[in-house]
Each structure stands twice: as structure tokens, then as C-alpha cells.
Scaffold this active site. Structure first.
Site, short mmCIF file in Angstrom:
data_model
loop_
_atom_site.label_atom_id
_atom_site.label_comp_id
_atom_site.label_asym_id
_atom_site.label_seq_id
_atom_site.Cartn_x
_atom_site.Cartn_y
_atom_site.Cartn_z
N GLN A 126 2.02 -6.09 -3.15
CA GLN A 126 2.43 -6.19 -1.74
C GLN A 126 3.70 -5.37 -1.54
OE1 GLN A 126 1.51 -9.56 -3.34
NE2 GLN A 126 -0.44 -8.62 -2.89
N LYS A 174 1.77 2.17 -5.09
CA LYS A 174 2.33 1.62 -6.34
C LYS A 174 1.41 1.91 -7.53
CE LYS A 174 2.40 -2.42 -4.31
NZ LYS A 174 2.13 -2.08 -2.91
N GLY A 228 -4.48 -4.38 -3.82
CA GLY A 228 -5.49 -3.36 -4.09
C GLY A 228 -4.73 -2.10 -4.46
N HIS A 229 -4.68 -1.78 -5.73
CA HIS A 229 -3.92 -0.63 -6.21
C HIS A 229 -4.89 0.46 -6.62
CE1 HIS A 229 -0.21 -3.36 -7.15
NE2 HIS A 229 -0.61 -3.43 -5.92
N ASP A 284 0.81 -1.23 0.00
CA ASP A 284 0.00 0.00 0.00
C ASP A 284 0.84 1.28 0.00
OD1 ASP A 284 -2.19 -1.70 0.12
OD2 ASP A 284 -2.18 -1.69 2.32
#
Ligand code: GDP
Ligand code: IMO
Ligand code: MG
Length: 422
Positions: free
Chosen positions: A222, A16, A40-41, A13
């Protein structure tokens, strides 16, 4: 060199997705190399927030090729949902997105197994996103996986049933209730969706394009401190999140890699269990969470927050071979009177220079304190116009790490990004 890698240096988080989107114009191909829908981007484009789980963050650039590499584990149901929320029609997206035939599939029973294993762990839960990541990678390494390329074969359903049968046999050992049909219909709809996209041996495509001078950006998921080898095992994910993972996860030689861009937040967050030396369980931590909207993009869970951890950052730089640093969320630290940075650890009263092997090691962070800044910095476009105290903070990180901080992000939007060099 035509291949660059951008990856997280902390516990995920780091921003990225936002940065990959922002620098995509410099590349022809954007490729995910590991992880799965545990990622989750988030991207913010023209005030609209998008969250990507499986699809590379270059997807909003119509002229780019996006690849889901062999190192990724794909849940077809999540893939379908994601495709449907992106905006452009499938006929358009299928020209921008290619899937590796060698990527392993997450089966409905992998998700159930993930939940059953986590449930059994009692008080030492990993805090998994429960997306089936661990069981899917276990099957991959155990040579029991079902891969995307099989979707195109006549016996796909038969293979699927065989894997499900094996998983159901394992599940009889767990006192865990589940409804397989709840997941299955969405999963098979996802398989149909996947058939709209090219499913090929992407390693040939990637190497061919690279040899023709095209540029590739490998997008990590990650973070380094969640790497299955170098993170705080077992409180980690199940893939190699470090730069080496980009080579195995895409089929590229380390010799062809140019820049390794390490991205970190101006502070630290961690979601899920495991050691976090600089964690703040107080008002300061709550303030970081509230200002930084530190809630998981995938699960919505509150993220644990704390000051920047330089020993962990240096470790991440070392195992990745980082060549440039990008710092995000500098704006979240605006308004603090002083800012702390952890520069070393103490264990049993003595200086500790390594990331401890044991998770129960009591690590005392040693801090230095620096002046904060009060200004709202989100509208600033020129690095020189940032507050002196923030530039001092950046200089400090550069001196500690011996690397340039080449980008400072000052807000979630694509445009709230200050580049210092290219
Ligand atoms: P990722 O998993 O590394 O892509 O990061 P996430 O998207 O899970 O979490 C980063 C969060 O911070 C997202 O909500 C982003 O929109 C947001 N974000 C990224 N960069 C910045 C920044 O510089 N400032 C602020 N305030 N938010 C940011
Ligand atoms: P992005 O790509 C933050 C964490 C989980 C849990 C551990 C194992 O958005 O940075 P898993 O689902 O892999 O079994 O969970 O890893 N985790 C993440 N934390 N960002 C992520 O991805 C994460 N993906 C997994 O919270 O602690
Ligand atoms: Mg995320």
C-alpha cells in the site's frame, strides 16, 4: 546499517514491486512486513509480467531469502495460487521463502465479513479490495486471530471451526448472502501448500542474519496515504504502512534501520474512495490512466489519476523519515506540453499547511506549471541523457523536499531503471 526499507509515499501502486526486484541484488533477505493480498506488486522481467500479492518481490532471485513477516495477513488460497503461477517448482521455492509463525491468517469468513461490512456502508464505501484485510486485522488486534504457526498444531481444524462459528454468528446480523463452501476448499488446499514452506519465528532468523552482516530490504505494501493512522481515515487500509510498521512487522529495532527509501510516481493515483486533492476527472486524467495502464493489479479497477501532490509527499516523507526518494513512471508524463505540480493547498481561501483531519474539507490545490518534454525516454540508461525538462522536474522535487531523487524509473521492465547514486 544492514536494514533498508522501501515503501510507497502515495496511495499505493507507486511501483514498489518493480523496484524491489531491481534492487534485490544488493540484499540477502527481502521481507514483507504488513498488508496482505490487497497488495498487487507487478514486475516485468524479459517481457513477462508477474503480479505478486503476498510473496516478496525478491522471489525471482534464486539466491535470496524471502520472508513473509509477522505483520502480514496471509490468505492461504491466494498464497497457493501465487506459488503455482510463479514458475519454479514448490521444492525450489520452499528454499527461497520463509513464513512467520506469528503472521495472522485470513479466514474464508474474513472475506465474507469484509464484503458484508462494505455492503452495509452504502454511499460511503471504502472501496476495499474485499480480500478480508480489515476483518483479519480486527481479529488480530482483538486477540481473536488464527496464526500461521497453528497450522502445524494437532488442533488446527478445531481452532478453525471455533473462529468460523464466531464469524457466522456475527454474520447473522447482516442481510448478506454467501456460500462459505465456495471459499473453504481452496482455503484448505492453501493450508496444505503452506505446509511445504518453513513456518518459523522469523524474528530470530532476521536478527541472527543481520548480526552476521547480511543485508535486509523491507518491502512495503500500500502507501503512506493509506496508513491506518496517518491516511485519510476511514478510507485507508488496516495496517501501518509507514516505516515504523517494518519494525513491528518483522521484529527489528528502529536502531538497525539504515536507508528509508520513499517511492513515488511522477504523478498521483488512487484506487478506492477518499480524498484526492489533485484528482483530474478530465481528458488529462484519462490520458494518464491510458498511458500509465492505471488499472488495479489486484482488482482491475481503473485508478483515479492526478498531478503530483507535494504537500502530501512532504507529509509522507515526514512520518516515514525518508532518506532517499525514488521516482517511477516518468515516461508516462512524456508528451504533455506542460506539467502541473501542486505545491500547496488552500482551504476557505487561506493557505493550508497540513493534511486536513476531516475528509470533507474542501481542499483547493495551488499549482505551478512547468514545461513538459516530448521524447520517448524508456530506452535511456544515463540520467544525464534525459530531457532537460524532466531533469528540471526532478530538481524541483528535490528542492521542495530537501531529499535526493536517487532513481528515476522510465518503464515497467526491470532494466528500465536509472540509478543516480547507490
Ligand atoms: P506496486 O503496488 O507499488 O508494486 O505497483 P503496481 O505494480 O500495482 O503498479 C505499478 C504499475 O506500473 C505496474 O503495472 C508496473 O509494471 C508499472 N511500472 C512500474 N514502474 C514503471 C515505470 O517507470 N514506467 C511505466 N510505464 N510503468 C511502470
Ligand atoms: P499495493 O501494495 C492501492 C486500497 C483499496 C481501498 C483501501 C482499503 O499494490 O500498493 P483494503 O483492501 O485494504 O481493505 O482496501 O486501500 N488499497 C490499495 N490501493 N494499492 C494497494 O496495494 C492497495 N491495497 C489496498 O483500494 O481504497
Ligand atoms: Mg499495486
Amino acid at each position: 546499517m544492514n536494514i533498508d526499507i522501501l515503501l510507497g509515499l502515495q496511495w499505493g501502486d507507486e511501483g514498489k514491486g518493480k523496484i524491489v526486484d531491481a534492487i534485490s541484488p544488493h540484499y540477502d533477505i527481502i521481507a514483507r512486513f504488513q498488508g496482505g493480498p490487497n497488495a498487487g506488486h507487478s514486475l516485468k522481467i524479459d517481457n513477462v509480467r508477474h503480479v505478486l500479492h503476498l510473496i516478496p518481490s525478491g522471489i525471482f532471485h534464486p539466491d535470496k531469502t524471502n520472508i513473509i513477516g509477522n505483520g502480514v495477513v496471509i490468505d492461504p488460497a491466494v498464497f497457493k495460487q501465487e506459488i503455482e503461477t510463479l514458475g519454479p517448482p514448490v521444492s525450489e521455492l520452499s528454499k527461497r521463502l520463509i513464513i512467520s509463525s506469528r503472521a495472522n491468517l485470513i479466514l474464508p469468513t474474513h472475506r465474507i465479513l469484509d464484503a458484508a461490512y462494505e455492503n452495509q456502508k452504502g454511499y460511503v464505501k471504502i472501496g476495499s479490495t474485499l480480500k478480508g484485510i480489515g476483518p483479519a486485522y480486527t481479529d488480530k488486534a482483538g486477540r481473536n486471530g488464527l496464526r500461521a504457526g497453528e497450522i502445524l498444531q494437532g488442533n488446527f481444524r478445531q481452532l478453525y471451526e471455533m473462529h468460523i462459528k464466531r464469524h457466522l454468528a456475527i454474520l447473522t446480523n447482516y442481510n448478506f448472502n454467501f456460500d462459505l463452501r465456495e471459499y473453504e476448499s481452496g482455503w484448505f488446499e492453501g493450508i496444505e501448500m503452506l505446509k511445504n514452506f518453513p513456518i518459523i519465528n522469523t524474528e530470530y532468523l532476521v536478527n541472527d542474519l543481520i548480526s552476521k552482516g547480511k543485508r535486509l530490504l523491507a518491502e512495503g505494501a500500500q502507501g503512506t496515504m493509506l496508513d491506518v493512522d496517518f491516511g485519510s481515515y476511514p478510507f485507508v487500509t488496516s495496517s501501518n504502512t509507514i516505516s515504523a510498521g517494518a519494525c513491528t512487522g518483522l521484529g527489528i529495532s528502529p536502531k538497525k534501520v539504515g536507508d528509508i527509501i520513499g517511492i513515488f510516481k511522477a504523478y498521483c493515483t488512487r484506487v478506492g474512495s477518499g480524498p484526492f486533492p489533485t484528482e483530474l476527472k478530465d481528458e488529462t486524467g484519462n490520458r494518464m490512466r491510458a498511458t500509465g495502464h492505471e488499472f488495479g493489479s489486484t482488482t482491475g479497477r481503473p485508478r483515479r489519476c492526478g498531478w503530483l501532490d507535494i504537500p502530501a509527499l512532504k507529509y509522507a516523507i515526514m512520518v516515514n523519515g525518508v532518506t532517499r526518494l525514488f521516482m517511477t513512471k516518468a515516461d508516462v508524463l512524456s508528451g504533455f506540453d506542460t506539467i502541473k505540480v501542486c505545491t500547496s493547498y488552500k482551504v476557505d481561501g487561506s493557505e493550508c499547511l497540513e493534511q486536513p483531519f476531516r475528509n470533507d474539507t474542501v481542499v483547493e490545490p495551488v499549482y505551478i506549471e512547468m514545461p513538459g518534454w516530448k521524447e520517448n525516454i524508456s530506452g535511456i540508461k544515463d540520467y544525464q541523457k534525459l530531457p532537460a525538462a524532466l531533469k528540471n522536474y526532478v530538481d524541483f522535487v528535490e528542492r521542495q523536499t530537501n531529499l535526493p531523487v536517487a532513481m528515476v524509473s522510465v518503464g515497467p521492465d526491470r532494466n528500465e531503471t536509472i540509478f543516480r547514486q547507490n
